[in-house]
Design an enzyme around this catalytic site. Structure first.
Site, PDB file in Angstrom:
ATOM      1  N   HIS A 359       0.801  -1.225   0.000  1.00  0.00           N
ATOM      2  CA  HIS A 359       0.000   0.000   0.000  1.00  0.00           C
ATOM      3  C   HIS A 359       0.831   1.271   0.000  1.00  0.00           C
ATOM      4  O   HIS A 359       0.257   2.363   0.071  1.00  0.00           O
ATOM      5  CB  HIS A 359      -0.922   0.028   1.220  1.00  0.00           C
ATOM      6  CG  HIS A 359      -2.095  -0.889   1.122  1.00  0.00           C
ATOM      7  ND1 HIS A 359      -3.268  -0.553   0.477  1.00  0.00           N
ATOM      8  CD2 HIS A 359      -2.275  -2.151   1.575  1.00  0.00           C
ATOM      9  CE1 HIS A 359      -4.117  -1.567   0.546  1.00  0.00           C
ATOM     10  NE2 HIS A 359      -3.545  -2.542   1.206  1.00  0.00           N
ATOM     11  N   LYS A 546      -8.781  13.460   4.411  1.00  0.00           N
ATOM     12  CA  LYS A 546      -7.914  12.281   4.396  1.00  0.00           C
ATOM     13  C   LYS A 546      -6.948  12.393   5.569  1.00  0.00           C
ATOM     14  O   LYS A 546      -6.923  13.405   6.265  1.00  0.00           O
ATOM     15  CB  LYS A 546      -7.142  12.181   3.078  1.00  0.00           C
ATOM     16  CG  LYS A 546      -6.347  13.438   2.739  1.00  0.00           C
ATOM     17  CD  LYS A 546      -5.664  13.323   1.390  1.00  0.00           C
ATOM     18  CE  LYS A 546      -6.646  13.510   0.246  1.00  0.00           C
ATOM     19  NZ  LYS A 546      -6.980  12.266  -0.433  1.00  0.00           N
ATOM     20  N   ARG A 547      -6.177  11.358   5.774  1.00  0.00           N
ATOM     21  CA  ARG A 547      -5.162  11.397   6.826  1.00  0.00           C
ATOM     22  C   ARG A 547      -4.231  12.589   6.596  1.00  0.00           C
ATOM     23  O   ARG A 547      -3.894  12.909   5.458  1.00  0.00           O
ATOM     24  CB  ARG A 547      -4.374  10.074   6.805  1.00  0.00           C
ATOM     25  CG  ARG A 547      -3.301   9.924   7.834  1.00  0.00           C
ATOM     26  CD  ARG A 547      -2.915   8.456   7.939  1.00  0.00           C
ATOM     27  NE  ARG A 547      -2.579   7.885   6.648  1.00  0.00           N
ATOM     28  CZ  ARG A 547      -1.333   7.795   6.164  1.00  0.00           C
ATOM     29  NH1 ARG A 547      -0.309   8.261   6.872  1.00  0.00           N
ATOM     30  NH2 ARG A 547      -1.099   7.245   4.995  1.00  0.00           N
ATOM     31  N   LYS A 552       0.564  14.047   1.453  1.00  0.00           N
ATOM     32  CA  LYS A 552      -0.767  14.366   0.930  1.00  0.00           C
ATOM     33  C   LYS A 552      -0.923  15.860   0.676  1.00  0.00           C
ATOM     34  O   LYS A 552      -1.881  16.295   0.053  1.00  0.00           O
ATOM     35  CB  LYS A 552      -1.844  13.839   1.875  1.00  0.00           C
ATOM     36  CG  LYS A 552      -1.854  12.298   1.946  1.00  0.00           C
ATOM     37  CD  LYS A 552      -2.930  11.786   2.863  1.00  0.00           C
ATOM     38  CE  LYS A 552      -2.894  10.269   3.000  1.00  0.00           C
ATOM     39  NZ  LYS A 552      -3.348   9.553   1.795  1.00  0.00           N
ATOM     40  N   THR A 656      -8.776   6.130  -1.858  1.00  0.00           N
ATOM     41  CA  THR A 656     -10.158   5.648  -2.013  1.00  0.00           C
ATOM     42  C   THR A 656     -11.138   6.787  -1.785  1.00  0.00           C
ATOM     43  O   THR A 656     -12.254   6.754  -2.301  1.00  0.00           O
ATOM     44  CB  THR A 656     -10.460   4.490  -1.035  1.00  0.00           C
ATOM     45  OG1 THR A 656     -10.105   4.881   0.287  1.00  0.00           O
ATOM     46  CG2 THR A 656      -9.709   3.226  -1.430  1.00  0.00           C
ATOM     47  N   LYS A 660     -14.802   7.878  -3.748  1.00  0.00           N
ATOM     48  CA  LYS A 660     -16.086   8.215  -3.115  1.00  0.00           C
ATOM     49  C   LYS A 660     -16.563   9.594  -3.557  1.00  0.00           C
ATOM     50  O   LYS A 660     -17.754   9.811  -3.804  1.00  0.00           O
ATOM     51  CB  LYS A 660     -15.937   8.155  -1.603  1.00  0.00           C
ATOM     52  CG  LYS A 660     -15.601   6.775  -1.068  1.00  0.00           C
ATOM     53  CD  LYS A 660     -14.987   6.828   0.322  1.00  0.00           C
ATOM     54  CE  LYS A 660     -14.349   5.497   0.689  1.00  0.00           C
ATOM     55  NZ  LYS A 660     -13.522   5.559   1.904  1.00  0.00           N
TER      56      LYS A 660
END
Length: 805
Positions: A359, A546-547, A552, A656, A660
């Site tokens: 991952h 998100k985290r 990110k 993911t 969504k």
């Protein structure tokens, strides 16, 4: 198409009986908590019976089964999705309305089962849903964490971690199976010797932990199959009650200490591993999960078939990231020590059973544990890893005669056990989770392994349990879909493609805009109720949830916000499209930079809330939502219009959340990273806004990258960073400005800044053309079907596990 699990009359009778028998109340006198628990207990009974019947059928047909090992299963709430999958939602709604009760109010009585941190755990949960929907026999394994991850509470913008005590309200979904408990041995001494050509292992002085299983059942949609998530609770078995009888203080203290150490294994997900004590606990958790699960799999298989000779023909075990890696040597231990198999035979079985999903390419996330810790926690497991490594390196040498290659591929290296390398060595298949990620791992993390065994490598792009975020969360959009394309998409996500025929239909686009506005109004109302923050539903909802992690690049988003803030501060009438930027994220408890970014976003939000900034706030608003969860995600996704997926190219495995958001009609603003590329292909590249460097360009530029040169040469960048250093709402952020923007900027936010600003300007231009924007939104919805978990697990089943429906 299957009928509902119960008729409305049957469900009502069961509800009345449970409320009367358990609580002595009728529905009109019952509390929401009592009704929630009554409905949950009814569903558990239905699912348990369905699972038993389905398992009997699987056994009678001799079908292969998959076991999914993961340290995380971010399940969220179960009532809503279970009612939907069992086709009982309408019946439950009508029954409760008879008593003046809304079903939504009952949903709110359930806590989120927060047994995960983010995408990894939510993916595992989605796959249990997809496997059941597709009709495969599947069991997930994890730990029954008492406290889950943590509840996030901001105090003056700083993240504080509070206990997430989900069990009191969540335990109703769990079925305890104490008769199926297994023993796990931690620590001790392992000694090996050869006697009359037999390899003999003695293992003693260990601590015995009882792993007690609790089962949570996951229904598929319109399917006879039910997945099972088996959660292990560590229990200290008391073999000697003398201290309690005699009152021996020293012995009582020792017993209490042992009990505390056992309880700690199941206390919380991801204890802080910055220190050795935390690392030991992490390794204990991982071995506890692996040993209990593998023993359970073997026990179940032996009870069914009476032999392990056919284990690889009947069992596939998927390792979700590196956390469950010790399952590999644990199966070897059982085959060698408990069953008397030769090494070659045991290894042949093991390497045909396991598959591994990678991952991440981030070095810090590829687990490497100190030899001393692994040896201390699981001495026999360590000796097996040593033997695996010796034979593995020997095979590499025989094949290549390259000492250098052996050194690069060795599992034990630099005083550490490299878990990803062990997975690569022992697994029948290794997959990435997006097309680009699967290529990158072959070129980077597993370059040597790929060259040695290219046939092992494949790709399975992630998928989501789309019914949760569309059918259960976005009623206005589903009503439009039902009208335009029928209801077939609820079972088969590929049927969303039919919507593409309406991409230029004014009536459809107008109704799509109305559905989005309805969702935005609902979300704005929710935000005001939860935190008192007022947001304007007529602004563009720009979402990054998100985290919180540097790769990110939430801080790149912040830079753009600060640039607009400075422009509006100078000229409130500037031609800037009114936007509301919505953030939600948790930071790892020890991750200082991530916590600082949260405080920075919060401080900007508070600055904009000041009365003197009213004119700025009309065009620029910022919201940070505390305690991001599955349930919050279900409320937010339908309202989002921009999906920020802005990681540095080559760092995000898949994502993911992007799927969504796309499913609900948000337009992706992103780099060519992870699944963004496939989203662009599915929706059409005209319906996504790309920016920034490619992975190849990143690799080329990082060799000579200097953020300070950009800071010195770009006046806008300098002004933005200087403002961040100066701060907002009385809080300065000099360390972020100094250490990250001017300093290392490891994920090259400044390098992509200008491209990102241009992309944001393009978004504004597109959004002003309402018909064009709604057409883009529609094409994203129409293209989202490929990202269904149903599709993803079907690919795993056919291409990796060898399962049939």
């Amino acid at each position: 198409m299957a009928k509902a699990a119960l008729t409305q009359r049957e469900l009502k009778d069961k509800l009345l009986n449970v409320l009367n028998d358990k609580y002595g109340v009728t529905p009109d006198a019952a509390s929401n908590q009592q009704i929630y628990e009554a409905l949950a207990s009814i569903i558990v009974t239905i699912l348990r019976e369905k699972r038993k019947n389905f398992t009997n059928k699987v056994h009678s047909e001799g079908r292969k089964q998959v076991y999914y090992l993961s340290m995380e299963f971010l399940m969220g709430r179960s009532l809503k999705t279970s009612l939907f999958n069992l086709k009982l939602t309408d019946a439950a709604d009508k029954i409760l309305k008879e008593y003046g009760i809304t079903l939504d109010s009952i949903y709110e009585a359930e806590p989120d089962a927060g047994l995960g941190n983010g995408g990894l755990g939510r993916l595992a949960a989605c796959y249990l849903d997809g496997l059941a929907t597709d009709g495969y026999s599947a069991t997930g394994y994890s730990i029954l964490y008492e406290l889950g991850f943590f509840k996030q509470k901001l105090q003056d913008g700083w993240q504080n971690e509070l206990p997430d005590n989900w069990l009191p309200g969540g335990k109703i979904w769990l079925v305890e199976r104490p008769e199926q408990a297994v023993e796990v041995h931690i620590g001790g001494e392992a000694r090996e010797k050869w006697e009359n050509n037999y390899h003999i292992v003695t293992y003693d002085k260990y601590t015995t932990i009882s792993a007690v299983p609790y089962d949570l059942f996951v229904s598929g949609y319109d399917s006879e199959a039910v997945s099972k998530l088996r959660l292990w609770k560590p229990v200290n078995p008391i073999h000697d009650n003398t201290p309690f009888i005699t009152g021996d203080i020293a012995s009582l203290d020792a017993a209490a200490r042992k009990s505390y150490e056992v309880d700690a294994i199941g206390k919380v997900l991801y204890p802080n591993d910055q220190k050795e004590m935390g690392q030991e606990l992490r390794v204990k958790q991982q071995y506890f999960l692996c040993s209990a699960s593998i023993n359970d799999i073997v026990n179940h298989h032996m009870a069914t078939y009476g032999t392990l000779e056919n284990l690889a023909d009947k069992v596939a075990i998927q390792i979700n990231d590196t956390h469950p890696t010790m399952a590999i040597p644990e199966l070897m231990r059982i085959l060698l020590d408990d069953c008397g198999y030769s090494w070659d035979k045991a290894w042949d079985i093991t390497t045909r059973v396991f598959a591994y999903t990678n991952h991440t390419v981030l070095p810090e996330a590829l687990e490497k544990w100190d030899i001393s810790i692994v040896q201390k926690i699981a001495p026999r497991i360590y000796s097996i890893i040593v033997e695996i490594n010796n034979r593995y390196c020997g095979e590499i040498w025989e094949k290549t005669h390259s000492t250098e290659l052996c050194n690069r591929m060795t599992i034990i290296d630099g005083g550490k056990v490299h878990m990803a390398r062990l997975c690569a060595c022992a697994s029948m298949k290794i997959n990435g989770v997006s097309a680009i990620h699967s290529e990158i791992i072959k070129e980077s993390v597993f370059r040597n392994e790929y060259q040695n065994t290219p046939e092992k490598f494949t790709n399975v792009t992630n998928g989501i349990a789309y019914r949760r975020w569309l059918c259960q969360s976005n009623k206005p959009l589903c009503e439009l879909l039902d009208e335009k394309i029928g209801t077939g998409y609820r079972k088969d996500a590929t049927k969303l493609k039919k919507l593409e025929a309406f991409r230029n239909d004014p009536d459809t686009l107008k109704k799509l805009a109305a559905a989005k506005l309805e969702n935005k109004k609902s979300f704005a109302k929710y935000v005001k109720q939860q935190c008192g923050k007022v947001i304007d539903e007529d602004t563009l909802f720009d979402v990054q949830v998100k985290r919180l992690h540097e790769y990110k690049r939430q801080h790149l988003n912040v830079m753009n916000i600060v640039a607009d803030y400075l422009t509006l501060k100078d000229d409130p009438s500037a031609n800037i499209l009114p936007r509301t930027y919505i953030f939600a994220a948790k930071a790892a408890p020890s991750y200082y930079f991530a916590k600082q970014v949260i405080k920075l976003i919060w401080s900007i939000s508070k600055e904009l809330d000041k009365p003197e900034n009213k004119s700025i706030r009309e065009k620029l608003n910022v919201v940070f939502l505390e305690n991001y969860s599955v349930t919050l995600s279900e409320k937010l996704m339908p309202a989002a219009e921009i999906s920020e997926q802005i990681s540095l190219a080559g760092t995000e495995a898949s994502g993911t959340g992007n799927m969504k958001l796309m499913l609900n009609g948000a337009v992706t603003l992103g780099t060519r990273d992870g699944a963004n590329i496939e989203i662009g292909a599915a929706a059409g590249e005209d319906n996504i806004v790309f920016f920034g460097m490619t992975a190849e360009e990143v690799k080329h530029r990082e060799r000579s990258y200097s953020p300070i040169k950009i800071y010195d040469s770009d006046a806008e960048v300098k002004a933005v960073i200087d403002q961040i250093e100066k701060g907002f709402n009385g809080n300065d952020f000099a360390d972020i400005a100094r250490d990250f923007f001017k300093g290392k900027d490891q994920y090259m936010a400044l390098a992509d800044y200008r491209s990102y600003r241009d992309a944001q300007a393009k978004v504004s231009e597109l959004y002003r053309n309402a018909e064009k924007w709604q057409s883009m939104s529609l094409m994203n919805i129409a293209g989202a079907g490929v990202f269904s978990a149903d599709r993803a697990v079907d690919e795993y089943a056919k291409n990796i596990w060898g399962l049939r429906k």
